[in-house]
Design an enzyme around this catalytic site. Sequence first.
Site, PDB file in Angstrom:
ATOM      1  N   LYS A 204      14.638  32.096  15.499  1.00 19.54           N
ATOM      2  CA  LYS A 204      14.169  33.673  15.504  1.00 19.54           C
ATOM      3  C   LYS A 204      15.441  34.454  16.244  1.00 19.54           C
ATOM      4  O   LYS A 204      15.952  33.971  17.249  1.00 19.54           O
ATOM      5  CB  LYS A 204      13.016  33.932  16.008  1.00 19.54           C
ATOM      6  CG  LYS A 204      12.320  35.302  15.835  1.00 19.54           C
ATOM      7  CD  LYS A 204      10.873  35.282  16.540  1.00 19.54           C
ATOM      8  CE  LYS A 204      10.199  36.721  16.209  1.00 19.54           C
ATOM      9  NZ  LYS A 204       9.021  36.576  16.772  1.00 19.54           N
ATOM     10  N   SER A 280       5.714  38.709  13.978  1.00 16.40           N
ATOM     11  CA  SER A 280       6.936  38.974  13.730  1.00 16.40           C
ATOM     12  C   SER A 280       7.926  37.874  13.443  1.00 16.40           C
ATOM     13  O   SER A 280       9.247  38.372  13.083  1.00 16.40           O
ATOM     14  CB  SER A 280       7.279  39.795  15.080  1.00 16.40           C
ATOM     15  OG  SER A 280       7.684  39.002  16.091  1.00 16.40           O
ATOM     16  N   SER A 304       2.636  36.280  16.740  1.00 19.46           N
ATOM     17  CA  SER A 304       3.776  36.191  15.922  1.00 19.46           C
ATOM     18  C   SER A 304       4.316  34.975  15.536  1.00 19.46           C
ATOM     19  O   SER A 304       5.323  35.079  14.789  1.00 19.46           O
ATOM     20  CB  SER A 304       4.752  36.962  16.943  1.00 19.46           C
ATOM     21  OG  SER A 304       4.445  38.521  17.110  1.00 19.46           O
TER      22      SER A 304
END
Length: 624
Positions: A204, A280, A304
């Site tokens: 990420k 996210s 997330s």
Amino acid sequence: MGNKRVLVPAEEVDLSLVKYEPQVIPARHLTGWMFKLFVKMLEMPVIGPFMVSNMHKQMLPLLRNTVIPEPPMYRPQFPPQEREEGVVTVDEDGKPVERVGVALNCLPQYDPASRWNSDHLASSFRYWKIRDYAHAYRSKFVTPSMVAEHVISVIKELGKKQPPMPLLISFDEEDLRKQAAASTKRFEQGNPISILDGIFMAIKDDIDCYPHPTKDGTAWLHEVHPLEKEAAAVSRLRSCGVIFVGKANLHELGFGITGSNTTYGTPRNPHAEDRYTGGSSSAPAAIVTHGICSAALGTDGGGSIRIPSSLCGVVGLKTTHGRLDMEGVLSEHVAVAVVGPIASSVEDVMLVYAAIVGSSAADRISLNPSPPCLPNLASYESTDALGSIRLGKYTEWFNDVFSTDVSDKCGDILDLLSKTHGCKSVEIVIPELQELKAAHLVSMAEAVCSLIPHFEEAGNQVSYQTRHSVAFFQGFTASDFVASACLRRRCMHHFMEIFKKVDVIVTPTTGMTAPIIPASALMYGEINIQATAFGVFPHRYMTNEWPHHTMVSAYLMRFVVAANFLGFPAITVPVGYDKQGLPVGLQIMGRPWAEATILRVAAAVEELCVDSRKQPASYYNVLK
């Protein structure tokens, strides 16, 4: 105290008087040019603060109008915990390779015939696991370099698709080939580093990883955050031979739960391209679901990791606060955030978790964590330990979902788990859930503080969605933050009392399956707001399309924030599909430091659901 509500001390709360309060806030969906105008108004000197104040009044009455007797707890703090049963301790001071070896020995015996038999594979869908790649490399079916070329081809293909599939923000073909060539050479010489050697992972884009700049989903953050040192988790994985494909897309700065990104494009759900992945950690979950990578690293500050994993139908682990070293992660100093693995199976999550586990020196002093453990899934004792597990279920909360498909699927698998393994289901009551959600919202302001000095410099490069979040979070007061911290201590007491009676708390991961991506949100983003909150926009300027009028954010976050706010470990595992064929996830939340217990339960749930797993609409078999 005037009109303020005065709470009794947490230990005096009468649970028989607690009533669950469903919270479905009627809302309108604001997007397109009206959303853009709304954000500009939020940033105006006079009207902006007035609007933000009204937003807070709508959302925080449970904090601002309440006297809380407990002192503040600014970061999660836990009482000492007893050792879990049927577990194997791993040495967090040892080498990551050695920990991965311990994890490998905890897994059931690997049977190549059952995994590679063509008739078996044709009977139901199976993701390739990390041990499948290792077997393929050792048997010389393929090499890491061959798989790398497949991965490069797929990423290029997805980049050209319409609609676009923007999975990677930073991708370096030559670096990928170089890593794969080094791994291939090790296999040719007969000395792979570990079971993770040659395994492809995405990182990420809020986690530092050479040679890629860390942009956190923005067009500008790398200019103020130069890459100086690799994140601790990335360094540990690299020492095991992992191959990093690049930096995965996310909801900009992590300030959202749909996965929308107007700068690089919004990742789409591999099960239905008109749906969000969730955020996210949007692209990390999607890239695993597509079959491109065996695993990915995400971060979880408010679901997330678990939200996108659930919506995409894969496994995502949020560890106990302080269990993993957050060095090199942009949310390093945010109390609610952790780094963690996403993978297609529980065993692959275990292997990655074993590689990255290990608290920072500061957390070891302040939190005194129990030694990290893994469930020994290879022993008969594991079955006995599973049978003694008590499953805590707050039925009214469990059933507070947008679609009964979600609660029904999760309930059915829990019934099957109890019937098959003898787990006992215990009805529980959790006080003050709405207060907890409000307190978590305030605590998220911590993530904005370190970035505020850079927003003015970034100027128009900041997306409208992020500008909205910044305006909203900047409006919280010191009193709000202190009240939130007082609620943390209070809610910690409630949950720790519950964990005296149960081993895990089970819920759906999300209250709905993957929501539709509105076409109007792709350029500027979107927000779900209460139509009466501001008195600024008449109803005719707001859309009411499904499912946005039911507050997507409320349903997606309904069950996940407690683990973040209080620092508990939690995992999501896929348990089936709704009537539209979209994945449903079950969340298993444990007491502090009890990752082994939730992994054990997740593995049992996964085994019960294995034959019902479906191939995503967009899936690539890179292990050809």
